[in-house]
Design a protein around this motif. Sequence first.
Motif, PDB file in Angstrom:
ATOM      1  N   SER A 209     128.015  55.148 107.842  1.00 59.97           N
ATOM      2  CA  SER A 209     127.570  55.852 109.036  1.00 59.97           C
ATOM      3  C   SER A 209     128.193  57.241 109.073  1.00 59.97           C
ATOM      4  O   SER A 209     129.191  57.511 108.413  1.00 59.97           O
ATOM      5  CB  SER A 209     127.964  55.077 110.299  1.00 59.97           C
ATOM      6  N   LEU A 210     127.596  58.110 109.867  1.00 60.87           N
ATOM      7  CA  LEU A 210     128.103  59.468 110.042  1.00 60.87           C
ATOM      8  C   LEU A 210     128.093  59.799 111.528  1.00 60.87           C
ATOM      9  O   LEU A 210     127.271  59.251 112.284  1.00 60.87           O
ATOM     10  CB  LEU A 210     127.220  60.470 109.292  1.00 60.87           C
ATOM     11  N   PRO A 211     128.970  60.684 111.988  1.00 63.88           N
ATOM     12  CA  PRO A 211     128.970  61.057 113.411  1.00 63.88           C
ATOM     13  C   PRO A 211     127.783  61.930 113.791  1.00 63.88           C
ATOM     14  O   PRO A 211     127.519  62.136 114.978  1.00 63.88           O
ATOM     15  CB  PRO A 211     130.287  61.821 113.561  1.00 63.88           C
ATOM     16  N   ALA A 212     127.081  62.460 112.787  1.00 65.70           N
ATOM     17  CA  ALA A 212     125.916  63.319 113.025  1.00 65.70           C
ATOM     18  C   ALA A 212     125.081  63.322 111.747  1.00 65.70           C
ATOM     19  O   ALA A 212     125.551  62.879 110.692  1.00 65.70           O
ATOM     20  CB  ALA A 212     126.361  64.732 113.386  1.00 65.70           C
ATOM     21  N   PRO A 213     123.839  63.772 111.788  1.00 63.47           N
ATOM     22  CA  PRO A 213     123.018  63.829 110.571  1.00 63.47           C
ATOM     23  C   PRO A 213     123.701  64.653 109.475  1.00 63.47           C
ATOM     24  O   PRO A 213     124.425  65.611 109.780  1.00 63.47           O
ATOM     25  CB  PRO A 213     121.725  64.491 111.046  1.00 63.47           C
ATOM     26  N   PRO A 214     123.496  64.293 108.199  1.00 66.13           N
ATOM     27  CA  PRO A 214     124.192  64.982 107.105  1.00 66.13           C
ATOM     28  C   PRO A 214     123.915  66.476 107.035  1.00 66.13           C
ATOM     29  O   PRO A 214     124.787  67.249 106.658  1.00 66.13           O
ATOM     30  CB  PRO A 214     123.694  64.257 105.856  1.00 66.13           C
ATOM     31  N   ASP A 215     122.707  66.889 107.420  1.00 66.73           N
ATOM     32  CA  ASP A 215     122.410  68.323 107.372  1.00 66.73           C
ATOM     33  C   ASP A 215     123.172  69.094 108.447  1.00 66.73           C
ATOM     34  O   ASP A 215     123.613  70.228 108.214  1.00 66.73           O
ATOM     35  CB  ASP A 215     120.909  68.570 107.518  1.00 66.73           C
ATOM     36  N   SER A 216     123.334  68.496 109.624  1.00 69.96           N
ATOM     37  CA  SER A 216     124.085  69.181 110.675  1.00 69.96           C
ATOM     38  C   SER A 216     125.563  69.249 110.327  1.00 69.96           C
ATOM     39  O   SER A 216     126.264  70.189 110.728  1.00 69.96           O
ATOM     40  CB  SER A 216     123.880  68.484 112.026  1.00 69.96           C
ATOM     41  N   LEU A 217     126.055  68.265 109.569  1.00 66.90           N
ATOM     42  CA  LEU A 217     127.440  68.304 109.097  1.00 66.90           C
ATOM     43  C   LEU A 217     127.593  69.201 107.872  1.00 66.90           C
ATOM     44  O   LEU A 217     128.707  69.573 107.512  1.00 66.90           O
ATOM     45  CB  LEU A 217     127.907  66.893 108.742  1.00 66.90           C
ATOM     46  N   ASN A 218     126.468  69.495 107.230  1.00 71.15           N
ATOM     47  CA  ASN A 218     126.435  70.313 106.015  1.00 71.15           C
ATOM     48  C   ASN A 218     127.351  69.746 104.922  1.00 71.15           C
ATOM     49  O   ASN A 218     128.178  70.456 104.343  1.00 71.15           O
ATOM     50  CB  ASN A 218     126.781  71.767 106.293  1.00 71.15           C
TER      51      ASN A 218
ATOM     52  N   LEU B 189     118.056  73.711 101.880  1.00 66.47           N
ATOM     53  CA  LEU B 189     117.583  74.342 103.106  1.00 66.47           C
ATOM     54  C   LEU B 189     118.457  75.552 103.441  1.00 66.47           C
ATOM     55  O   LEU B 189     119.612  75.634 103.008  1.00 66.47           O
ATOM     56  CB  LEU B 189     117.622  73.346 104.268  1.00 66.47           C
ATOM     57  N   ASP B 190     117.915  76.459 104.210  1.00 63.28           N
ATOM     58  CA  ASP B 190     118.679  77.651 104.597  1.00 63.28           C
ATOM     59  C   ASP B 190     119.963  77.275 105.326  1.00 63.28           C
ATOM     60  O   ASP B 190     120.997  77.946 105.175  1.00 63.28           O
ATOM     61  CB  ASP B 190     117.826  78.558 105.487  1.00 63.28           C
ATOM     62  N   ILE B 191     119.911  76.213 106.131  1.00 66.65           N
ATOM     63  CA  ILE B 191     121.098  75.834 106.907  1.00 66.65           C
ATOM     64  C   ILE B 191     122.257  75.438 106.000  1.00 66.65           C
ATOM     65  O   ILE B 191     123.422  75.594 106.368  1.00 66.65           O
ATOM     66  CB  ILE B 191     120.790  74.688 107.891  1.00 66.65           C
ATOM     67  N   HIS B 192     121.942  74.934 104.794  1.00 68.20           N
ATOM     68  CA  HIS B 192     123.017  74.562 103.879  1.00 68.20           C
ATOM     69  C   HIS B 192     123.762  75.796 103.380  1.00 68.20           C
ATOM     70  O   HIS B 192     124.967  75.756 103.126  1.00 68.20           O
ATOM     71  CB  HIS B 192     122.458  73.796 102.683  1.00 68.20           C
ATOM     72  N   ILE B 193     123.049  76.875 103.219  1.00 69.63           N
ATOM     73  CA  ILE B 193     123.640  78.095 102.671  1.00 69.63           C
ATOM     74  C   ILE B 193     124.336  78.908 103.759  1.00 69.63           C
ATOM     75  O   ILE B 193     125.381  79.528 103.513  1.00 69.63           O
ATOM     76  CB  ILE B 193     122.549  78.949 101.982  1.00 69.63           C
ATOM     77  N   THR B 194     123.784  78.874 104.975  1.00 67.14           N
ATOM     78  CA  THR B 194     124.297  79.742 106.036  1.00 67.14           C
ATOM     79  C   THR B 194     125.244  79.043 107.001  1.00 67.14           C
ATOM     80  O   THR B 194     126.082  79.704 107.629  1.00 67.14           O
ATOM     81  CB  THR B 194     123.124  80.325 106.835  1.00 67.14           C
ATOM     82  N   ARG B 195     125.136  77.735 107.165  1.00 70.25           N
ATOM     83  CA  ARG B 195     125.936  77.029 108.167  1.00 70.25           C
ATOM     84  C   ARG B 195     127.366  76.828 107.675  1.00 70.25           C
ATOM     85  O   ARG B 195     127.593  76.539 106.503  1.00 70.25           O
ATOM     86  CB  ARG B 195     125.293  75.684 108.495  1.00 70.25           C
ATOM     87  N   PRO B 196     128.354  76.947 108.554  1.00 73.98           N
ATOM     88  CA  PRO B 196     129.740  76.663 108.164  1.00 73.98           C
ATOM     89  C   PRO B 196     129.873  75.234 107.634  1.00 73.98           C
ATOM     90  O   PRO B 196     129.146  74.333 108.058  1.00 73.98           O
ATOM     91  CB  PRO B 196     130.518  76.844 109.478  1.00 73.98           C
ATOM     92  N   VAL B 197     130.798  75.045 106.723  1.00 78.71           N
ATOM     93  CA  VAL B 197     130.980  73.731 106.117  1.00 78.71           C
ATOM     94  C   VAL B 197     132.253  73.098 106.634  1.00 78.71           C
ATOM     95  O   VAL B 197     133.215  73.808 106.977  1.00 78.71           O
ATOM     96  CB  VAL B 197     131.022  73.828 104.578  1.00 78.71           C
ATOM     97  N   PRO B 198     132.286  71.753 106.730  1.00 77.63           N
ATOM     98  CA  PRO B 198     133.510  71.086 107.162  1.00 77.63           C
ATOM     99  C   PRO B 198     134.587  71.198 106.095  1.00 77.63           C
ATOM    100  O   PRO B 198     134.317  71.570 104.951  1.00 77.63           O
ATOM    101  CB  PRO B 198     133.059  69.632 107.351  1.00 77.63           C
ATOM    102  N   SER B 199     135.791  70.875 106.456  1.00 79.61           N
ATOM    103  CA  SER B 199     136.904  70.901 105.509  1.00 79.61           C
ATOM    104  C   SER B 199     136.630  69.968 104.350  1.00 79.61           C
ATOM    105  O   SER B 199     136.067  68.872 104.529  1.00 79.61           O
ATOM    106  CB  SER B 199     138.194  70.476 106.207  1.00 79.61           C
ATOM    107  N   SER B 200     137.017  70.376 103.140  1.00 81.70           N
ATOM    108  CA  SER B 200     136.789  69.540 101.962  1.00 81.70           C
ATOM    109  C   SER B 200     137.584  68.251 102.044  1.00 81.70           C
ATOM    110  O   SER B 200     137.283  67.277 101.349  1.00 81.70           O
ATOM    111  CB  SER B 200     137.167  70.306 100.690  1.00 81.70           C
ATOM    112  N   GLY B 201     138.607  68.223 102.901  1.00 81.90           N
ATOM    113  CA  GLY B 201     139.411  67.010 103.032  1.00 81.90           C
ATOM    114  C   GLY B 201     138.866  66.041 104.058  1.00 81.90           C
ATOM    115  O   GLY B 201     139.380  64.926 104.199  1.00 81.90           O
ATOM    116  N   GLU B 202     137.848  66.452 104.793  1.00 77.43           N
ATOM    117  CA  GLU B 202     137.283  65.589 105.833  1.00 77.43           C
ATOM    118  C   GLU B 202     136.327  64.580 105.212  1.00 77.43           C
ATOM    119  O   GLU B 202     135.366  64.940 104.545  1.00 77.43           O
ATOM    120  CB  GLU B 202     136.558  66.436 106.879  1.00 77.43           C
ATOM    121  N   GLN B 203     136.604  63.297 105.422  1.00 76.26           N
ATOM    122  CA  GLN B 203     135.790  62.228 104.853  1.00 76.26           C
ATOM    123  C   GLN B 203     135.187  61.402 105.981  1.00 76.26           C
ATOM    124  O   GLN B 203     135.729  61.328 107.088  1.00 76.26           O
ATOM    125  CB  GLN B 203     136.629  61.339 103.933  1.00 76.26           C
ATOM    126  N   PHE B 204     134.071  60.751 105.688  1.00 72.34           N
ATOM    127  CA  PHE B 204     133.384  59.934 106.670  1.00 72.34           C
ATOM    128  C   PHE B 204     133.123  58.547 106.097  1.00 72.34           C
ATOM    129  O   PHE B 204     133.236  58.320 104.897  1.00 72.34           O
ATOM    130  CB  PHE B 204     132.058  60.589 107.077  1.00 72.34           C
TER     131      PHE B 204
END
Length: 372
Positions: A187-196, A168-183
């Motif tokens: 469960s996730l604190p938000a949908p995977p696409d919103s977390l990118n 999706l476009d949001i994957h390419i354009t949205r900022p990404v979390p730190s590579s060291g951040e694990q969940f």
Amino acid sequence: MIKIIYSILCCLFFISCTKEYYFQPGEVWPDNHGVHINAHGGGILYDNGVYYWFGEHKVEGSIGNTAQVGVHCYSSTDLYKWKDEGIALSVAPEGSGSDIEKGCVLERPKVIYNANTRKYIMWFHLEPKGMGYSGAKSGVAVSEKPTGPYQFIHSFRPNAGHWPMNVLDIHITRPVPSSGEQFSGGSLPAPPDSLNLLGRDMKGGQMARDMNLFVDDDGKAYHIYSSEENSTLHISLLSDDYTRYVGKYKRLFVGRHMEAAAMFKRKGKYYLIMSGCTGWEPNAARSAVADAPFGEWKELGNPCKGKDAEWTFYSQSCYVLPVQGCNDCYIYMGDRWCPKNPIDGRYVWLPIQFEGDSFIIEWKDRWSLETL
């Protein structure tokens, strides 16, 4: 006296030839040495009239949840009686620095045969020692014979530097979390696409945990695995030699938290059976159907029916076995995990029945192939 002895021997031979064999789901399943089969989270390879069962070799106690020995192999010609073929892939000694060093996490091994290279290819979910479940890598080993020994060749995360077919476009354009951040894997604190999470892992490769392999009628092989912190399944096309990825993959069931996926094909339809993410605890199975591996997948719900169906009969899917020489015969293979003493994990094999484009699994205390 000679006639009496001859008569007794004839009777014993007749009894042995007419002995009935059964599957008894959840019970101890002895091999040819009378020892409970040690092939957990496994899968089956059928090759030249023989079934080969590969699975995790477990040991006593909680340490058994890590790889202390390797991948065990058994062989059978009838699916009831299994011969111990020994360790097909051994873990490397402690201190070796190998990705499959003793104490790593090596799960759900599956083996497929490559007709072009004439080699047997083993894939497995790998967590290098000391990394917990943050490694989320795929391991590959190769052998000249089905029983091994298999030589570990490499491990990696899938499809580094490649976007999926349905990015999706949001994957390419949205900022990404730190590579060291694990969940958490459940469960996730938000949908995977919103977390990118997809964007987070694009350069280094996507996560790969619970996994399975599928070879289609055209010889193309696919790797199916839990990704994006277990929130989303991925299916990837493998290279012609079945040892690596080619960068072509698709996301399935985004945000549904699926694991333990097993794919099979029947009458032109492709099926998946999966579980939810509840750690070692059982949950209700899930199923889906599509017209192609990269097609549009439709969820079908829990295929299990009857008592304890909401717990998948206290098992978790690991493989679906098409029975050779039997028309329209498939067996659900599941594990009853025993995390406090993993070597005592039991196997739940049950026949699969079909209703239109969906399938069902019902509990049976005892059953035979004649049931199919």
